[in-house]
Design a protein around this motif. Structure first.
Motif, PDB file in Angstrom:
ATOM      1  N   ASP A 232       0.163   5.979  13.136  1.00 48.00           N
ATOM      2  CA  ASP A 232       1.530   6.264  13.552  1.00 48.00           C
ATOM      3  C   ASP A 232       2.226   7.125  12.503  1.00 48.00           C
ATOM      4  O   ASP A 232       1.869   7.116  11.328  1.00 48.00           O
ATOM      5  CB  ASP A 232       2.320   4.964  13.744  1.00 48.00           C
ATOM      6  N   ASP A 233       3.271   7.827  12.944  1.00 50.58           N
ATOM      7  CA  ASP A 233       4.007   8.706  12.042  1.00 50.58           C
ATOM      8  C   ASP A 233       4.575   7.975  10.833  1.00 50.58           C
ATOM      9  O   ASP A 233       4.614   8.515   9.724  1.00 50.58           O
ATOM     10  CB  ASP A 233       5.153   9.390  12.795  1.00 50.58           C
ATOM     11  N   GLU A 234       5.032   6.716  11.047  1.00 49.62           N
ATOM     12  CA  GLU A 234       5.660   6.005   9.939  1.00 49.62           C
ATOM     13  C   GLU A 234       4.682   5.625   8.833  1.00 49.62           C
ATOM     14  O   GLU A 234       5.102   5.219   7.739  1.00 49.62           O
ATOM     15  CB  GLU A 234       6.372   4.742  10.441  1.00 49.62           C
ATOM     16  N   LYS A 235       3.386   5.750   9.092  1.00 49.09           N
ATOM     17  CA  LYS A 235       2.388   5.428   8.067  1.00 49.09           C
ATOM     18  C   LYS A 235       1.975   6.644   7.238  1.00 49.09           C
ATOM     19  O   LYS A 235       1.164   6.521   6.323  1.00 49.09           O
ATOM     20  CB  LYS A 235       1.150   4.810   8.722  1.00 49.09           C
ATOM     21  N   LEU A 236       2.546   7.792   7.557  1.00 44.76           N
ATOM     22  CA  LEU A 236       2.158   9.009   6.847  1.00 44.76           C
ATOM     23  C   LEU A 236       2.536   8.956   5.369  1.00 44.76           C
ATOM     24  O   LEU A 236       1.759   9.379   4.499  1.00 44.76           O
ATOM     25  CB  LEU A 236       2.813  10.233   7.499  1.00 44.76           C
ATOM     26  N   ALA A 237       3.727   8.449   5.053  1.00 42.04           N
ATOM     27  CA  ALA A 237       4.175   8.420   3.652  1.00 42.04           C
ATOM     28  C   ALA A 237       3.232   7.608   2.756  1.00 42.04           C
ATOM     29  O   ALA A 237       2.787   8.111   1.721  1.00 42.04           O
ATOM     30  CB  ALA A 237       5.604   7.887   3.569  1.00 42.04           C
TER      31      ALA A 237
END
Length: 388
Positions: A232-237
């Motif tokens: 998911d996008d929120e796991k990119l960081a």
């Protein structure tokens, strides 16, 4: 290891942070100066291009100066250009300040590398260069989020003031602790001798092609891990943070491995190991946890190549060592540009899943270049070095 080498790593951290610092503060810079995000984004491009051109030019322009003086002048220019950036009334002045920052950063990286190898001696040369690259890679991992924090607290102009203050601290300590280094005139002749050597040019090509192969995927890693791996996008960081930590360790490990195995061996081993890992990424992409582990190995090996190649260039061509290191600093940026451009073309005309396979083509060329570089190059005898 001479503790002053850590000071050089701090110098490269300070100046290296300037390259990507705009990425984290881009919206505020654009809004404050009344320009588009696209135009403001070119501040990073200008820095990279100026760095690539300034690295070899720095030696020609300062060839008869001793290294401590060059380092002091470069840090002073870096401080001044950051203060100009902080006070810039418009985008044109900020662009000019960024170009000056890049020229100063290139000179600092070059002189810091050469001084570090002098202080470390031949048996710890690789580790000394590795520490310099810990500073460079650390600036990418920590510099951008630190700049974002300062920006959120005090505004984007204060980010450049903070960089100037850090560089001033490094300059003051350097003036107190560094010895006067003998002048080493080089001029254009040193570059001619370097590019006239097949093994040395092949070493440079190994660096360009491996970094290029890396950036084919790394420049577009965010869409790859979302579209192909399934995060998911929120796991990119956190994924990028893990990647960065692994990359920082790779800079030092590459230098250490060079000291243990010798430059002629390591310049072949590292691109070959990178190729194997890159080939495994498509298979691991269907298993997210396996992919994460493999990605960290991939990140670590990717940062090994620069200290490995620079150690090789110094060992194989000691009479053109400074020319070799300066050209390699430019080669790194050429590799970044090459890989990013090719990766972009792949995304335009193909699929995200093809990126690793495309990267393996350039990496295979890196392996071939490394084999040519190592062919018939005799390493000087050295004692076993196993300390970390």
């Amino acid at each position: 290891m001479d503790p002053r080498i850590f000071l050089f790593a701090l110098a490269t951290f300070a100046t290296g942070t300037a390259e990507n610092i705009v990425i984290g503060i881009l919206p505020d810079v654009a809004a404050s100066l009344g320009v588009s995000l696209g135009l403001a984004g070119q501040l990073t491009t200008a820095f990279s291009l100026a760095f690539a051109l300034a690295a070899p030019a720095a030696l020609v322009l300062t060839g008869r100066m001793e290294r401590k003086s060059i380092l002091a002048l470069a840090l002073a220019l870096f401080i001044l250009s950051n203060l100009v950036a902080a006070l810039s009334p418009g985008i044109a002045v900020l662009f000019a300040a960024r170009i000056a920052m890049a020229a100063a950063s290139a000179a600092v990286c070059l002189v810091a590398t050469m001084l570090a190898t002098e202080l470390a001696g031949p048996e710890r040369r690789g580790r000394a260069i590795g520490l310099i690259f810990v500073g460079i890679s650390g600036s990418m991992v920590l510099g951008v989020p630190a700049g974002m924090l300062v920006n959120n607290l005090l505004g984007w102009r204060s980010v450049f003031v903070a960089l100037a203050l850090l560089a001033f601290l490094v300059l003051a300590v350097c003036q107190l602790l560094l010895p006067i280094s003998a002048s080493r005139p080089l001029g254009v002749a040193g570059y001619r001798r370097h590019v006239g050597s097949l093994r040395l040019v092949s070493g440079q090509l190994a660096s360009i092609m491996m970094i290029g192969g890396h950036f084919v995927l790394f420049a577009y890693l965010a869409p790859y891990v979302v579209d192909v791996v399934g995060f998911d996008d929120e796991k990119l960081a956190p994924i990028f943070m893990a990647f960065g930590i692994a990359g920082v360790s790779g800079g030092y490990l590459g230098g250490w491995l060079t000291d243990v195995l010798a430059p002629r061996t390591t310049i072949v081993v590292v691109p070959l190991a990178y190729l194997v890992v890159l080939l495994a990424i498509p298979a691991a992409s269907s298993m997210p946890l396996v992919f994460l582990g493999l990605m960290m190995v991939w990140a670590c090996i990717s940062w090994m190549i620069s200290p490995v190649v620079q150690s090789f260039l110094i060992s194989a061509g000691p009479d053109t060592a400074e020319a070799g290191v300066s050209l390699n600093l430019s080669a790194m940026h050429v590799g970044v540009a090459l890989g990013t451009a090719i990766g972009g073309l792949v995304l335009e005309h193909g699929s995200t899943a093809v990126l690793p396979w495309t990267g393996t083509i350039l990496t295979t060329l890196a392996v071939a270049a490394s084999l040519i570089a190592a062919w018939r190059v005799a390493d000087k005898p050295r004692r076993p070095a196993i300390e970390v």
